[in-house]
Scaffold this active site. Structure first.
Site, PDB file in Angstrom:
ATOM      1  N   SER A  48       1.046  -1.127  -0.149  1.00 41.82           N
ATOM      2  CA  SER A  48      -0.094   0.072  -0.086  1.00 41.82           C
ATOM      3  C   SER A  48       0.933   1.255  -0.013  1.00 41.82           C
ATOM      4  O   SER A  48       1.817   1.354  -0.750  1.00 41.82           O
ATOM      5  CB  SER A  48      -1.072  -0.089   1.080  1.00 41.82           C
ATOM      6  OG  SER A  48      -2.163   0.897   1.018  1.00 41.82           O
ATOM      7  N   ASP A 160      -5.989  -4.283  -1.894  1.00 41.86           N
ATOM      8  CA  ASP A 160      -4.701  -3.626  -0.839  1.00 41.86           C
ATOM      9  C   ASP A 160      -4.166  -4.910  -0.140  1.00 41.86           C
ATOM     10  O   ASP A 160      -4.498  -5.847   0.285  1.00 41.86           O
ATOM     11  CB  ASP A 160      -5.382  -3.040   0.338  1.00 41.86           C
ATOM     12  CG  ASP A 160      -4.483  -2.156   0.928  1.00 41.86           C
ATOM     13  OD1 ASP A 160      -3.581  -2.612   1.371  1.00 41.86           O
ATOM     14  OD2 ASP A 160      -4.525  -0.959   0.966  1.00 41.86           O
TER      15      ASP A 160
END
Length: 265
Positions: A48, A160
């Site tokens: 991320s 993610d």
């Protein structure tokens, strides 16, 4: 100035950077402190926001340079939801932002080897990327659920990486003699007043839960407690978030060096 290179600490150092949205800007402050302490990571791993910061750093950009670029161009607007959001955003729009700072779209162009992890949403497993195209894996690693549509790579769909592993130290085990893990998602008590806050808080707690088993893989774990008071989209507070990461990392690294010094005295 104390320098890791002069302390007989292994120079084969790996650095792990967690996700955290705007909180991940604290990684830039941490990297500034790391640079000043004479630490030169041989490998990087991140997910991320940590993957994005890691990629820009591995490409040769200095922390302050990246921070100035972020604050002057408002590049993080690409990752912030619009007020009139009616459906999932396409994270592919962020390609323009990445190309501003990445000369080439491949891992092999980076000056420091980088591992990026994302979550295969269909198989429910962690996938690590380290070769080939770079921008797509960065998009996948930072594809926040419920906000962005999953990113397709090679016929698989990813979201993610922090969902399953927000501190991806595993790729560095066996490759590095000393691993430093930096986590930007400290948690403290928080009163939630609406559904938006409930969703953000839930996501925060989920990604924090999966780091516990991975702390033990790090020789040094850094987690600025002040980051608990910041939100995932607090982009306007970039400079103060940077400063927190810098101060806390400098303090922890200095303590680590002093502690190591006493063991060999």
């Amino acid at each position: 100035m104390r320098n890791f290179a002069h302390m007989n600490i292994p120079d084969n150092i790996g650095l792990v950077l967690s996700g955290g949205g705007a909180r991940g800007i604290s990684h830039l402050g941490a990297l500034q402190a790391i640079d000043e302490m004479g630490i030169y990571p041989k490998f990087l791993s991140g997910t991320s926001a940590g993957a994005i910061v890691g990629a820009l750093y591995a490409a040769g950009h200095r922390p302050m340079e990246i921070l100035n670029f972020i604050t002057k161009t408002n590049i993080l607007r690409y990752f912030k939801p619009a007020g009139n959001l009616t459906g999932l955003l396409r994270i592919e729009k962020t390609e323009e932002a990445f190309r501003l700072f990445l000369a080439e779209d491949n891992f092999e162009s980076l000056k420091i080897p980088l591992f990026v992890n994302a979550t295969d949403i269909e198989r429910g497993e962690i996938v690590y990327f380290s070769t080939g195209e770079l921008i797509k894996p960065l998009q996948a690693a930072s594809c926040i659920p419920f906000l962005f549509a999953p990113v397709e790579i090679g016929g698989r769909f990813y979201i993610d990486g922090g969902i399953l592993n927000n501190l991806p130290a595993e790729p560095l085990v066996g490759r590095c003699d000393y691993i430093i893990g930096i986590h930007s998602n400290a948690v403290s008590e928080l009163k939630v007043n609406n559904m938006k806050q409930v969703i953000e808080r839930t996501f925060h707690l989920i990604i924090n839960a999966n780091i516990e088993s991975r702390k033990s893989l790090c020789h040094l774990f850094i987690e600025p407690p002040e980051m608990a008071s910041y939100k995932v989209f607090d982009v306007a507070k970039a400079k103060e978030i940077f400063d927190i990461g810098y101060r806390h990392t400098k303090q922890v690294l200095t303590g680590a060096l002093l502690g190591y010094q006493s063991t060999i005295a």
